[in-house]
Design a protein around this motif. Structure first.
Motif, short mmCIF file in Angstrom:
data_model
loop_
_atom_site.label_atom_id
_atom_site.label_comp_id
_atom_site.label_asym_id
_atom_site.label_seq_id
_atom_site.Cartn_x
_atom_site.Cartn_y
_atom_site.Cartn_z
N ALA A 107 45.81 52.13 -0.62
CA ALA A 107 46.91 51.76 1.25
C ALA A 107 47.37 50.90 1.10
N SER A 108 47.79 49.70 0.30
CA SER A 108 49.09 48.79 0.03
C SER A 108 50.13 49.83 0.71
N PHE A 109 50.83 50.86 -0.56
CA PHE A 109 51.86 51.90 -0.72
C PHE A 109 52.23 52.87 0.33
N SER A 110 51.20 53.15 1.77
CA SER A 110 51.06 54.53 2.02
C SER A 110 52.67 54.71 2.77
N GLY A 111 52.61 55.63 2.80
CA GLY A 111 54.28 55.84 3.47
C GLY A 111 55.44 55.90 2.37
N ASP A 112 54.93 55.28 1.10
CA ASP A 112 55.99 55.41 0.00
C ASP A 112 56.38 56.51 -1.10
N PRO A 113 56.88 57.19 -0.95
CA PRO A 113 57.42 58.66 -1.84
C PRO A 113 56.71 58.30 -3.25
N ASP A 114 56.63 56.98 -3.76
CA ASP A 114 56.44 56.46 -5.27
C ASP A 114 55.09 56.01 -4.66
N ALA A 115 54.22 56.09 -4.17
CA ALA A 115 52.84 55.77 -4.23
C ALA A 115 52.78 55.85 -5.29
N ALA A 116 52.14 57.19 -6.11
CA ALA A 116 51.49 57.04 -7.15
C ALA A 116 51.43 56.62 -8.35
N ILE A 117 52.54 56.51 -8.31
CA ILE A 117 53.15 55.03 -9.39
C ILE A 117 53.50 54.19 -9.24
N ARG A 118 53.49 53.30 -8.68
CA ARG A 118 53.49 52.41 -8.00
C ARG A 118 51.97 52.04 -8.03
N THR A 119 50.85 52.73 -7.55
CA THR A 119 48.96 52.35 -7.55
C THR A 119 48.89 52.02 -8.76
N ARG A 120 49.36 53.45 -9.68
CA ARG A 120 49.13 52.72 -10.93
C ARG A 120 49.60 52.00 -11.93
N ILE A 121 50.64 51.42 -11.72
CA ILE A 121 51.69 49.89 -12.17
C ILE A 121 50.27 48.97 -11.58
N THR A 156 55.17 63.05 -10.47
CA THR A 156 56.50 63.25 -11.35
C THR A 156 56.62 64.84 -9.61
N GLY A 157 55.26 64.97 -8.76
CA GLY A 157 55.60 66.19 -7.58
C GLY A 157 55.99 65.28 -6.52
N HIS A 158 55.55 63.71 -6.30
CA HIS A 158 55.62 62.77 -5.17
C HIS A 158 57.16 61.80 -5.12
N SER A 159 57.21 61.56 -6.22
CA SER A 159 58.28 60.44 -6.67
C SER A 159 59.67 60.88 -6.37
N ARG A 160 60.62 60.02 -6.28
CA ARG A 160 62.12 59.98 -5.98
C ARG A 160 62.78 60.62 -7.15
N SER A 161 62.19 59.82 -8.06
CA SER A 161 63.44 60.16 -9.11
C SER A 161 61.79 60.14 -10.45
N PRO A 162 61.56 61.92 -9.96
CA PRO A 162 60.36 62.48 -10.91
C PRO A 162 60.53 62.16 -12.51
N ARG A 163 61.70 61.92 -13.20
CA ARG A 163 61.36 61.54 -14.66
C ARG A 163 61.88 59.53 -14.81
N GLY A 164 62.28 59.18 -13.60
CA GLY A 164 61.85 57.79 -14.09
C GLY A 164 60.91 57.37 -13.57
N ALA A 165 59.55 57.72 -12.56
CA ALA A 165 58.30 57.78 -12.26
C ALA A 165 57.76 58.49 -13.68
N LEU A 166 58.00 59.26 -13.89
CA LEU A 166 56.85 59.93 -15.09
C LEU A 166 57.30 58.61 -16.81
N LEU A 167 58.48 58.58 -16.74
CA LEU A 167 58.55 57.62 -17.69
C LEU A 167 57.47 55.85 -17.32
N ALA A 168 57.71 55.57 -15.76
CA ALA A 168 57.21 54.11 -15.93
C ALA A 168 55.16 54.49 -16.39
N PHE A 169 55.19 55.98 -15.57
CA PHE A 169 53.69 56.62 -15.75
C PHE A 169 53.50 56.23 -17.69
#
Length: 202
Positions: free
Chosen positions: A75-89, A133-146
């Motif tokens: 909820a704190s990352f609402s509207g952020d394209p990277d919400a999925a990975i930011r939430t996980r972190i 990978t489906g909703h991040s601005r940089s899918p590969r970078g987000a996947l590496l972070a995941f």
């Protein structure tokens, strides 16, 4: 009219987790859970006919609790394209409890030997990877972070390594930096390509 159901499922699952933490999943029995809960074996059998069904329910309850936690953080990352990975972190930034670790270690052997028990976990990870990978601005970078965050947490879940708090916080922050990176395209090493099943000459 049948007898009213008075034993809550959470009572049985709480007892099952206590047995797993104390004795490991290998020694989890319906009798042991009933004894731990202070109820009859018939009360356990009412909802869980087998040991496997009981362990799967423990796994699914843990996953559901974790999903609820992630939804609250998201909820704190609402509207952020990277919400999925930011939430996980963000979720990973909080240290594991000893109870979480004990349950994970207690269940490990059973999960390794039973694909049906692993299925809810595999499904959850599949959904997480698709979101990242489906909703991040940089899918590969987000996947590496995941992958980095899951590697960090796996070492901790398995009790293989504990980081000093300051170092752990720094690692989490550096993993967050990966989210925005755009790795240069690379080809798979020739050794990997030559060992793939379709290229096998056997």
């Amino acid at each position: 009219m049948g007898r009213k159901r008075t034993i809550k499922r959470d009572t049985v699952l709480d007892a099952a987790e206590q047995v797993v933490m104390r004795d490991g999943a290998a020694r989890l029995t319906l009798d042991a859970v009933a004894c731990e809960a202070g109820i009859s074996k018939a009360s356990v059998l009412y909802d869980y006919k087998t040991k496997q069904a009981l362990i799967k329910a423990v796994v699914e309850r843990r996953l559901a609790a974790h999903a609820t936690c992630e939804q609250e953080v998201a909820a704190s990352f609402s509207g952020d394209p990277d919400a999925a990975i930011r939430t996980r972190i963000e979720v990973a930034s909080h240290l594991l409890t000893e109870e979480d670790r004990a349950v994970a270690l207690g269940l490990l052997a059973s999960l390794a030997q039973d694909a049906d028990l692993r299925e809810p976990i595999a499904r959850t990870y599949g959904e997480r990877i698709a979101q990242v990978t489906g909703h991040s601005r940089s899918p590969r970078g987000a996947l590496l972070a995941f992958l980095a965050i899951e590697g960090l947490m796996s070492l901790e879940w398995l009790g293989l390594h504990d980081w000093a708090p300051e170092e752990r916080a720094r690692i989490i922050a550096e993993i967050g930096w990966l989210v925005d990176q755009v790795p240069a395209p690379v080809s798979a090493p020739a050794s990997v390509l030559s060992s793939s099943p379709e290229r096998s000459t056997r």
